[in-house]
Design an enzyme around this catalytic site. Structure first.
Site, PDB file in Angstrom:
ATOM      1  CB  CYS A 198      -0.988  -0.052   1.164  1.00  0.00           C
ATOM      2  SG  CYS A 198      -2.369   1.084   0.950  1.00  0.00           S
TER       3      CYS A 198
ATOM      4  CD  GLU B  38      -0.632  -5.527   5.941  1.00  0.00           C
ATOM      5  OE1 GLU B  38      -0.429  -6.090   4.848  1.00  0.00           O
ATOM      6  OE2 GLU B  38      -0.997  -4.332   6.037  1.00  0.00           O
TER       7      GLU B  38
ATOM      8  CG  HIS C  36      -3.392  -3.574   3.456  1.00  0.00           C
ATOM      9  ND1 HIS C  36      -2.362  -2.939   4.081  1.00  0.00           N
ATOM     10  CD2 HIS C  36      -4.105  -2.598   2.833  1.00  0.00           C
ATOM     11  CE1 HIS C  36      -2.429  -1.629   3.863  1.00  0.00           C
ATOM     12  NE2 HIS C  36      -3.486  -1.392   3.099  1.00  0.00           N
TER      13      HIS C  36
END
Lengths: 230, 81
Positions: A87, A206, A204
């Site tokens: 990002c 994560e 994302h």
């Protein structure tokens, strides 16, 4: 094997990345403050996390790209060290010229926070080797500036060289206009550099590494890197 | 010494913000508007130095930070009082 998560003023996904690497994947990980001018040689992979470094002033990533730590990251990237930008991290790597292109404001002019599907376009990379050909991952995006742009000649070059890693698609893997959340050229959601050691993506990973958070597709990115470093 | 810098999107790069502004103008019955491009305007105030040197420095500032050459171009204007 050791990971480093860079912290810029305004980073806000640094703890998520740290948590996944440390607690979910049991890897050694440390934070790297953006004022550092040297990075420990034992760090094998540097992660630039999401957030709003320097408030996104001027352009996203434009000021963070001149943080003291970036000169060191550029030096290490040129030596072949793995660098991942997620990002805002992707935006910074583009501004730094470590990745081709630039992330512009979403075509809708809106901040979009939702799950998207991305099709893996190249599995022969350190970041995607645990994926299968054409696999579709469900990973959330959360950005206002994710509209990837490169000129036509550069697009052709990165396509020919397999530098496009992910494209926005439907759940069944069809790359189409309606599957494109932000207006990105050729539905591009993630790319790597020519050397194949620097990667950036808008979604994302994560955020989807534990079942309790709604999915584990993001693990494939991190476990690919771990396998590459093993 | 003061300079104005205009940073605009290159022709050929889609400007969603400009499009939204144009649509708003149309809805206000300014139907004659054919295109709108939104850019940035930056004012720079510099310590005294020879004019040619200052211009070269501002040019460099644009190339390194103020504009992204992938999508943007810039125009520099010296402010004379």
């Amino acid at each position: 094997m050791k990971f480093g998560v860079v912290v810029f003023p305004g980073s806000n996904c640094d703890h998520d990345c740290y948590h996944v690497l440390k607690n979910v994947l049991s890897k050694d990980v440390t934070y790297i403050w953006h004022k550092e001018t040297s990075i420990d040689d034992h760090i094998d992979c540097i992660v630039l996390p999401g957030g709003f470094s320097y408030g996104d002033y001027l352009r996203t990533g434009a000021i963070a790209r001149f943080s003291p730590v970036m000169a060191e990251i550029e030096r290490l990237a040129k030596k072949g060290k793995y660098v991942i930008g997620i990002c805002n991290g992707f935006q910074i790597l583009c501004e730094a010229g470590l990745l081709p292109g630039v992330l512009m404001m979403n075509a809708s002019l809106k901040f979009i926070c939702r799950n998207v599907h991305i099709r893996v376009e190249n599995t022969a990379t350190p970041f995607t080797k645990r994926c299968t050909e054409g696999e579709v991952l469900k990973i959330p995006i959360a950005h206002k500036d994710g509209n990837y742009f490169v000129d036509g000649a550069t697009l052709k070059r990165i396509e020919d060289r397999g530098q496009i890693l992910f494209r926005y698609s439907t759940p069944d893997g069809t790359v189409s206009g309606e599957a494109n959340p932000n207006g990105s050229v050729a539905n591009i959601a993630g790319v790597m550099n020519e050397g194949g050691n620097v990667m950036g993506m808008m979604p994302h990973p994560e955020r989807v590494c534990e079942p309790i958070l709604g999915g584990t597709d993001g693990l494939k990115i991190f476990t690919s890197v771990i396998e590459s470093l093993s | 010494m003061r300079f104005n810098v205009y940073v605009t999107l290159k022709r050929g790069v889609l400007d969603p913000q400009g499009r939204a502004v144009m649509e708003a103008l149309h809805s206000l019955h300014f139907s004659e508007v054919r295109d709108v491009r939104v850019g940035k305007f930056i004012e720079l105030d510099l310590n005294g130095m020879p004019e040619e040197e200052a211009k070269a420095r501002v040019e460099k500032m644009c190339q390194e930070l103020l504009a992204n050459p992938v999508i943007e171009e810039f125009r520099i204007e010296e402010v004379t009082e």
